[in-house]
Design a protein around this motif. Sequence first.
Motif, PDB file in Angstrom:
ATOM      1  N   LEU A  59       0.818  -1.207   0.000  1.00 13.12           N
ATOM      2  CA  LEU A  59       0.000   0.000   0.000  1.00 13.12           C
ATOM      3  C   LEU A  59       0.857   1.264   0.000  1.00 13.12           C
ATOM      4  CD1 LEU A  59      -2.881  -0.949   2.469  1.00 13.12           C
ATOM      5  CD2 LEU A  59      -2.949  -0.859  -0.022  1.00 13.12           C
ATOM      6  N   ASP A  60       2.025   1.210   0.653  1.00 11.09           N
ATOM      7  CA  ASP A  60       2.916   2.361   0.656  1.00 11.09           C
ATOM      8  C   ASP A  60       3.361   2.696  -0.765  1.00 11.09           C
ATOM      9  OD1 ASP A  60       2.728   2.521   3.375  1.00 11.09           O
ATOM     10  OD2 ASP A  60       4.607   1.460   3.781  1.00 11.09           O
ATOM     11  N   GLN A  61       3.611   1.674  -1.564  1.00 10.86           N
ATOM     12  CA  GLN A  61       4.045   1.904  -2.938  1.00 10.86           C
ATOM     13  C   GLN A  61       2.921   2.503  -3.776  1.00 10.86           C
ATOM     14  OE1 GLN A  61       5.292  -2.249  -3.329  1.00 10.86           O
ATOM     15  NE2 GLN A  61       7.368  -1.573  -3.803  1.00 10.86           N
TER      16      GLN A  61
ATOM     17  N   GLU B 297       0.481   4.328  -2.553  1.00  6.47           N
ATOM     18  CA  GLU B 297       0.338   5.704  -2.085  1.00  6.47           C
ATOM     19  C   GLU B 297       1.389   6.613  -2.731  1.00  6.47           C
ATOM     20  OE1 GLU B 297       0.191   8.273   2.093  1.00  6.47           O
ATOM     21  OE2 GLU B 297       0.413   6.082   2.124  1.00  6.47           O
ATOM     22  N   GLU B 298       2.581   6.076  -2.938  1.00  7.79           N
ATOM     23  CA  GLU B 298       3.636   6.846  -3.591  1.00  7.79           C
ATOM     24  C   GLU B 298       3.272   7.149  -5.041  1.00  7.79           C
ATOM     25  OE1 GLU B 298       7.509   8.684  -3.880  1.00  7.79           O
ATOM     26  OE2 GLU B 298       6.138   8.194  -2.240  1.00  7.79           O
TER      27      GLU B 298
ATOM     28  N   TRP C 203       0.266   7.501  -6.175  1.00  5.32           N
ATOM     29  CA  TRP C 203      -0.752   8.557  -6.112  1.00  5.32           C
ATOM     30  C   TRP C 203      -0.123   9.923  -5.844  1.00  5.32           C
ATOM     31  CZ3 TRP C 203      -5.193  10.625  -7.110  1.00  5.32           C
ATOM     32  CH2 TRP C 203      -5.667  11.693  -6.343  1.00  5.32           C
ATOM     33  N   ARG C 204       0.768   9.968  -4.884  1.00  5.89           N
ATOM     34  CA  ARG C 204       1.326  11.239  -4.445  1.00  5.89           C
ATOM     35  C   ARG C 204       2.215  11.870  -5.512  1.00  5.89           C
ATOM     36  NH1 ARG C 204       5.824  12.936  -2.106  1.00  5.89           N
ATOM     37  NH2 ARG C 204       6.677  10.821  -2.012  1.00  5.89           N
ATOM     38  N   THR C 205       3.043  11.050  -6.174  1.00  2.00           N
ATOM     39  CA  THR C 205       4.032  11.599  -7.104  1.00  2.00           C
ATOM     40  C   THR C 205       3.571  11.622  -8.556  1.00  2.00           C
ATOM     41  OG1 THR C 205       5.067   9.420  -7.417  1.00  2.00           O
ATOM     42  CG2 THR C 205       5.909  10.818  -5.623  1.00  2.00           C
TER      43      THR C 205
ATOM     44  N   ILE D  55       2.072  -4.882  -7.318  1.00  2.25           N
ATOM     45  CA  ILE D  55       1.086  -4.108  -6.539  1.00  2.25           C
ATOM     46  C   ILE D  55      -0.216  -3.976  -7.325  1.00  2.25           C
ATOM     47  CG2 ILE D  55       2.858  -2.838  -5.270  1.00  2.25           C
ATOM     48  CD1 ILE D  55       2.382  -0.470  -7.158  1.00  2.25           C
TER      49      ILE D  55
END
Length: 439
Positions: free
Chosen positions: A1-3, A5-6, A8-10, A119
Amino acid sequence: LDQVEEVWRTDYSKRAIVTGFLKDADLGAKRLASMPDRFTNTINGADGEVLCRPSVINNYQTEMRDLQAWFHQWFEFMFSTSVSIKNKKGQVESKKVCALLQTIKRSKYPAVTELEESISIPLQTLALAIFDAILVHVMNACAGDRLNWHDIKVKLCSELVVNKQANVIRLLTSQSTYAMADIIFLQEVAGAFVEAFERNRSLSDRFTLLSPTAIDHARDQNSFILVAKPRVSQASDPQELDLGGAVATDVPIADGDFVAYIVPLLFGSEERKVVLASFHGDTAGLASTPIVTAVRQAAWAQKLPIVFGLDANTHRAKDSKTKYIHDFLRELGEGDEPLQHCWAGEDPNAWLTTFNARTFLQPQLNKAVRFEERATSRLTDANPKDFILFSGWCFEVQTHAIRDNTGECKYIEGMDFPSLTFPSDHAIVSALLTLKRPS
């Protein structure tokens, strides 16, 4: 999930919604929105319940007046709603909607990177949420206070989705050409058709239903055969045709796509066993020749004639990625048990059985066609896809193929279908075959 989220963010959060997301060809090639849409758009539960994802592009009934209202409904559906489904073994299971998503394999979709494959499921969930959110925003922004787009959608879905199976059965029973047919070949049929057939006395009294051994209740793309009971000899029962492993493992065919039986048919007082087969080919049509060839070989081994109704998904344009109509026709005549077809003349442009194009309200925007360009666009599906094939040594055509895209036994050129009065995206093809008599 962290990947995820990254990502999405970047990346995704910084994109323009139309040029940067909806029209991104890479997203289409990777199926990041279209694949999860396939599994969650409309879910036919094993208990008979039909569930739709909160989205503009399906039969979801609750209004979505703004993004906040939509997101609450969408989140509840994806992560809190359980559905009763049948697995590939036919066993009933209860799953959360989000658990229906499957990994997008890089081996099948090379555009997907190794990271994206690893992912894949949470990434698909993100892409699907973005896609649905954009369409809700666009529809509300464009409609404003002047137009209730939701009411229009519900009316369309009522005919094209909710009542589709009922409309198919109505068409088969109300038109004498079909109600009094000897054999009807059906493709891309919902698994629930079996129960609907049994409940309809007009159909079940007139016809015997021949079904594939493995009916697919998830994809709802099954092939069936209806045979008029007066045509079937009571001396023996229909037997499913064994292809004997003649279909290679790399041929793109899934459960329910194909069904074939050896049926003892009556021609007056004479009984003759005939192989009846129905098949729905893959989108590119690449499975059509291998399946037809396998049926020909199995029938030839038993010296049996064939009548075969199929959606071959053949195409007018020659393309290395799709089945070219002229190659398919040539291959029908090669080898043992050559087959003839029901069409008159030699110009496949006169045999078109599809005419439809994707709108902009679907998850592969790179395949969308403007309304005024649908007659000329290469993306419009206007192709000669459907056939009734038969053994020329046993049968001959008395009436060549007649097309119907209206439900009134007539065909209107250049008309989009399915429509509010015609439930299928393929025309009905009917023909009259007669048994050859010794000269």
